[in-house]
Structures are given as C-alpha cells and as structure tokens.
Enzyme design. Structure first.
Site, short mmCIF file in Angstrom:
data_model
loop_
_atom_site.label_atom_id
_atom_site.label_comp_id
_atom_site.label_asym_id
_atom_site.label_seq_id
_atom_site.Cartn_x
_atom_site.Cartn_y
_atom_site.Cartn_z
N GLU A 1 14.47 124.12 48.22
CA GLU A 1 15.44 123.90 49.30
C GLU A 1 15.39 122.44 49.76
O GLU A 1 16.42 121.80 49.98
CB GLU A 1 15.13 124.79 50.51
CG GLU A 1 15.15 126.27 50.25
CD GLU A 1 13.80 126.84 49.81
OE1 GLU A 1 13.13 126.20 48.98
OE2 GLU A 1 13.43 127.92 50.28
N THR B 1 -20.66 122.30 28.39
CA THR B 1 -19.76 121.14 28.31
C THR B 1 -20.40 119.93 28.99
O THR B 1 -20.29 118.80 28.51
CB THR B 1 -18.40 121.49 28.95
OG1 THR B 1 -17.84 122.55 28.19
CG2 THR B 1 -17.45 120.32 28.98
#
Ligand SMILES: NC(=O)c1ccc[n+]([C@@H]2O[C@H](COP(=O)([O-])OP(=O)(O)OC[C@H]3O[C@@H](n4cnc5c(N)ncnc54)[C@H](OP(=O)(O)O)[C@@H]3O)[C@@H](O)[C@H]2O)c1
Length: 385
Positions: free
Chosen positions: A59, A214
């Site tokens: 909007e 990791t």
C-alpha cells in the site's frame, strides 16, 4: 463511473496485482505476498508490491508511486489492495495509518486478513477515519496467493513456536556442500553473483545460524556486506555443544568498514566447561544452554523455541550438511534456497536423501551468474506423511 458498480473490473485489477505480488513470495515469507494499486479513471496509475521481508508494504509503495505519477490526488478514485491493510506495528508502521494520511477516499480489499487476531481491524480503522471500503473478500484466494502464510498461521505451526527458517546452501553438481580437495584454496562453489545475493538475503533476516562444523572448517564471520542492507544486522548464532569455538574466531573480530555483524549467540549443552564459557563470554558471545538429545546433539526444537522467544522471526540457516539435515528432519525448515554451482565432485554427504523425505511445495528456479538457484517452501515436515 461508479466504482461499486464495476466489480468485475476491480476484481480483474486485484487478480493482476496479486499475480505480480506472488513473484516475491519467497522473499517476503512468512509474510503474505501483497499487491496494491491506485485507480484513476478506470486505470491503474500506480502499483506497489511488498517485495521483501522487513521492507515497505504494498500500500505504501503504491501510494508513493501514485504521488510521483503526476496524476493529481483529487483524481485518485481508489486504492486497491489484495489483502486487508494491516493495522498494527510490525517491522513497519500500520498501513491503515499510511492510507488515512494519504487522504484517499476509497479502498478496495481483495481478501480479509485470515489471522483472527487482526481480521477486520484494518477495515474498521479505515471506516472510522471516514474512508469508504469496498470489501471484495474472496476475489484473491489466499490458498493460491499465499499458502505459506496460511501455514504460518495454522494451529500446528503456532503450537511449534519457531522462527520462519530458510535453509540456504550451495552445492556442487553432484550435490556436495564442500568443494573437492583438488579445487583451489578459497574457491567457492557459487559465483560472485550468488555470493552478492546471499548478503542481500542476510540483510533481510533477524538471525543467521550455523553449526560448529562450519565454524571449524570455514571460520565464517556471518556478517552482512554490500549489497546487503546493513542497518540492524542479524544475530549470529552457533550451535556448539561443547563450546569448542575458539575465542579468536573471526566471528568476534570487529566488522570491517563495509560490513555489519550482529551479536553472537552460542548454544551449548547444559553445564558447559566453565573456563571455555568464560573465555567465549569475554570474547563477546552470549551463551545459551539447552538440553541435548542422545547426549550428543542439542535439542533443535528447544533451540528454535528460544530463538522465537527472543523475537527472531525469520532465520537464515547457513550450515553444513549435518545441521541442515537435522533441521530438515526435525521439521524446522520452512523454506529452502539451494544454489547449484558449476563445479563437479566435492567432499562430504549430500542432502539429496533428506530432501526426498521432505515434501517441497511450489518452487522458483532462477539463473544467478553461473549457478542455478532453487527456492521452495517445505509443505510437510518428515514424519507427518
Ligand atoms: N556449501 C554450503 O552452503 C556450506 C555451508 C556451510 C558449511 N559448509 C561446509 O560444511 C562442512 C561442515 O559440515 P558439518 O556438517 O560438519 O557442519 P555443520 O552442519 O555446520 O555443524 C555441525 C555441528 O553442529 C553441532 N550441532 C549441535 N546440535 C546439533 C544437532 N542437533 N544436529 C546436528 N548438528 C548439531 C554439532 O557439533 P557439536 O556436537 O560440537 O555441537 C555438529 O557437529 C564444511 O566443509 C563447510 O565448508 C558448506
């Protein structure tokens, strides 16, 4: 022309706006994809979409586009919006207020908010402000437009409070997440275009999570770099049962000029080694203890719940095969983003079998430099089919 009398034309415009908004469904989830437009003399003079999570709503975009369209405000007949405007504060302010402030006299709505906590509230706020609302609920079918949003609001999902989790990984042509040993040092599976996209993605989440595997292998910083949005960078989260992350890890380095890094959270098992805990806290980490399952791994549901409680709504999982597979198997991944690079072979397991056990819903395939990128929603966690 009386707008109310031309419902089929309004519905056609709404469906057109909805179609455009759907292109962004993977970028806005768990939010719904919403489109909006400003109508003048039967024509859409401005359009807007909610393009990415945390970004301005449709909007607001449509009203801004109308303001710069050159068409005088007095000639704006209506704002069309595919979903009832929000009336509460989220990442952005309430759209109902922006609409009222824009001075438009009529709003056409294509679907009511399916969330019982908000349903009807946006319309009520507009009507109270003297705006005419044409409710064309059902013109845009949310089950087609934004099924991910309906899943997000479902009782099952609400009972499992966890962030909307996007698992992202890069794989070689044969599906491995680690390049072959023969590849040059520092060579990435994905190309520079994909790496740039990852920074954009990082800038649009509340948290980035990885596993100790990791951290040990890559020593990542998990920061947001250009072209990613660097205000309010995401929390960096490591799952490290025994606190083996070294206090010298790059996660704790001061971010460079062109990068931003959020606070570092490390999840570990209950009752960690006191010396390691102190060293990591001194390095800048906040430690969160959670129970472990099978005495080896952390309870991922408990981790997700804690993140949710801390206000993390959209989480990016950037882990190796072990944690990524475990999150998928636990049903804690809502969306996948897989880059397949132009590289053969590789090290370690693939996620092929895990993905086969997960039902993927609608998908989007893109080419990004020399990589292919596949986005898909996970519609059914393993174990439930
Ligand atoms: N291609 C890509 O997109 C990508 C991304 C990241 C990493 N990688 C590569 O992946 C490799 C590392 O893979 P990885 O699988 O060892 O690392 P990982 O998945 O990032 O981390 C796994 C570790 O997370 C911890 N963990 C805690 N709770 C767990 C749970 N419930 N389930 C699973 N893990 C849990 C475990 O360590 P503790 O037991 O110590 O807690 C586990 O060893 C490296 O070669 C790295 O380069 C590739």
């Amino acid at each position: 022309m009386a707008l109310e009398l031309d419902t089929p034309a309004l519905q056609a415009h709404l469906r057109d706006l909805a179609q455009e908004a759907r292109d962004h469904r993977f970028d806005v989830a768990p939010n719904p994809c919403v489109g909006a437009g400003v109508l003048s003399n039967g024509k859409l003079i401005a359009r807007g979409v909610h393009a990415h999570w945390g970004g301005p709503h449709a909007e607001v975009m449509a009203l801004a586009a109308a303001a710069s369209s050159g068409v005088p405000r007095a000639a704006w007949d209506a704002l069309l919006v595919t979903l009832e405007p929000c009336s509460s504060f989220g990442k952005t302010g309430p759209c109902s207020e922006a609409i009222i402030a824009a001075g438009i006299s009529r709003v056409v709505v294509g679907a009511l908010d399916p969330d019982p906590r908000h349903r009807g509230r946006g319309i009520e706020a507009l009507v109270k402000a003297g705006i005419e609302v044409i409710n064309l609920d059902g013109s845009v079918l949310l089950k087609d437009q934004a099924p991910h949003f309906l899943r997000w609001l479902s009782i099952d999902r609400l009972r499992q409070p966890s962030p909307w989790t996007v698992a992202k990984w890069a794989q070689t042509l044969t599906g491995q997440l680690t390049p072959p040993k023969t590849s040059e040092d520092g060579q990435w599976i994905s190309g520079p275009e994909a790496l740039a996209e990852v920074h954009v993605l990082r800038g649009r989440v509340d948290g980035i999570m990885t596993g100790f595997g990791t951290v040990r292998a890559d020593n990542p910083r998990l920061t947001v770099r250009s072209p990613g949005q660097r205000d309010d960078p995401p929390v960096r989260i490591v799952l490290d049962s025994d606190l083996r992350t070294p206090p010298e890890a790059r996660l704790f380095e001061q971010p460079g000029e062109d990068e931003a890094g959020g606070p570092v959270l490390i999840f570990c098992r209950i009752g960690p080694d006191v010396g390691r805990a102190r060293a990591l806290e001194e390095a800048g980490a906040e430690l969160l203890e959670v129970r472990s399952v099978n005495r080896t791994s952390l309870d991922l549901k408990a981790v997700s719940q804690r993140l949710h409680e801390r206000g993390i709504q959209r989480l990016l999982l950037e882990a190796g095969p072990r944690l990524t597979a475990a999150m998928l198997e636990e049903g804690l991944v809502d969306q996948v983003c897989i880059y397949t690079g132009d590289m053969r072979g590789g090290e370690g397991p693939t996620l092929g079998n895990t993905l086969l056990a997960v039902r993927l819903g609608e998908r989007r395939d893109l080419e990004v430099g020399n990589c292919s990128r596949m986005d898909a929603f996970v519609t059914l966690p393993p174990g439930s089919h």
